[in-house]
Design an enzyme around this catalytic site. Sequence first.
Site, PDB file in Angstrom:
ATOM      1  N   SER A  11       0.831  -1.210   0.000  1.00 49.04           N
ATOM      2  CA  SER A  11       0.000   0.000   0.000  1.00 49.04           C
ATOM      3  C   SER A  11       0.863   1.258   0.000  1.00 49.04           C
ATOM      4  CB  SER A  11      -0.897   0.009   1.247  1.00 49.04           C
ATOM      5  OG  SER A  11      -1.755  -1.095   1.257  1.00 49.04           O
TER       6      SER A  11
HETATM    7  N1  SAH Z   1      -0.743  -4.250   3.903  1.00 44.49           N
HETATM    8  C1  SAH Z   1      -0.207  -4.869   2.737  1.00 44.49           C
HETATM    9  C2  SAH Z   1      -1.262  -4.802   1.645  1.00 44.49           C
HETATM   10  C3  SAH Z   1      -1.092  -5.803   0.602  1.00 44.49           C
HETATM   11  S1  SAH Z   1      -2.341  -5.787  -0.660  1.00 44.49           S
HETATM   12  C4  SAH Z   1       1.045  -4.165   2.284  1.00 44.49           C
HETATM   13  O1  SAH Z   1       1.098  -2.931   2.388  1.00 44.49           O
HETATM   14  O2  SAH Z   1       1.978  -4.807   1.799  1.00 44.49           O
HETATM   15  C5  SAH Z   1      -3.624  -6.750   0.060  1.00 44.49           C
HETATM   16  C6  SAH Z   1      -3.249  -8.102   0.582  1.00 44.49           C
HETATM   17  O3  SAH Z   1      -4.441  -8.752   1.019  1.00 44.49           O
HETATM   18  C7  SAH Z   1      -2.611  -9.014  -0.444  1.00 44.49           C
HETATM   19  O4  SAH Z   1      -1.439  -9.538   0.068  1.00 44.49           O
HETATM   20  C8  SAH Z   1      -3.676 -10.100  -0.649  1.00 44.49           C
HETATM   21  O5  SAH Z   1      -3.135 -11.348  -1.004  1.00 44.49           O
HETATM   22  C9  SAH Z   1      -4.366 -10.121   0.699  1.00 44.49           C
HETATM   23  N2  SAH Z   1      -5.722 -10.680   0.686  1.00 44.49           N
HETATM   24  C10 SAH Z   1      -6.653 -10.571  -0.301  1.00 44.49           C
HETATM   25  N3  SAH Z   1      -7.783 -11.202   0.048  1.00 44.49           N
HETATM   26  C11 SAH Z   1      -7.581 -11.718   1.290  1.00 44.49           C
HETATM   27  C12 SAH Z   1      -8.377 -12.488   2.181  1.00 44.49           C
HETATM   28  N4  SAH Z   1      -9.610 -12.880   1.863  1.00 44.49           N
HETATM   29  N5  SAH Z   1      -7.824 -12.844   3.376  1.00 44.49           N
HETATM   30  C13 SAH Z   1      -6.560 -12.461   3.702  1.00 44.49           C
HETATM   31  N6  SAH Z   1      -5.769 -11.740   2.892  1.00 44.49           N
HETATM   32  C14 SAH Z   1      -6.253 -11.379   1.698  1.00 44.49           C
END
Ligand code: SAH
Length: 213
Positions: free
Chosen positions: A64
């Site tokens: 993010s």
């Molecule tokens: N906070 C992280 C955001 C990553 S993007 C960062 O800044 O690096 C969102 C993340 O949510 C991804 O890694 C994706 O694989 C995860 N995600 C998507 N759907 C999900 C679910 N149902 N349960 C858990 N994680 C999920």
Amino acid sequence: MKDTSKHQGLRNQLANVLQAKGIIDENVLKAVRKIPRHLFIDSSFESHAYQDKAFPIAAEQTISMPYTVAFQTQTLEVKRGDKVLEIGTGSGYQTAVLLSLNAEVYSIERQRELFKKTSLFLPKLGYKPKMFIFGDGYKGLPEQAPFDKIIVTAGAPFVPKPLLRQLKVGGRLLIPVGDKTQIMTLFIRKSDKEFEKKELGDFAFVPMLGEKN
Ligand code: SAH
């Protein structure tokens, strides 16, 4: 894994940019100055690591934007010792920010590749969540509930009921809700049955993955 005074200088600048955009929580700014974000992304993007931008990580996911991480953390009002559930570990950068605020963090990731990578990487940097879970964030983590704070870092098509249920009275759930773009939505649990809802503006996240995708 190298961290230099040049990186430190760029981090200080990034914290100033975030401050100018409205981040006032000194502990959040301190975490931004401290955490080596360039180590959380692919080395080909390293030179941009301290711009206020999102970048691809593995498995078609993104780290993010720093502003989004800072805004979500500030809005959660994380206090020392808070029990925090994070949905979407991703690169682990948001996890590291929560840990810097001395929260007890339980983090769920649904993609195995990212789960493996980040659960090995974060402890190497000295960031140790209470639990990394490979699982489905729609379900939350009932066996460890209730939580003081719940943060969702993927765009949710709707608000999963289990997450509201797993919140303490007085607790906060912060979740971006919507399909193409999302409205950052804060729920504060007022009592067993009552929730206060606040909409805090538009954001763009990768979609939260459900059973079908
Ligand atoms: N906070 C992280 C955001 C990553 S993007 C960062 O800044 O690096 C969102 C993340 O949510 C991804 O890694 C994706 O694989 C995860 N995600 C998507 N759907 C999900 C679910 N149902 N349960 C858990 N994680 C999920």
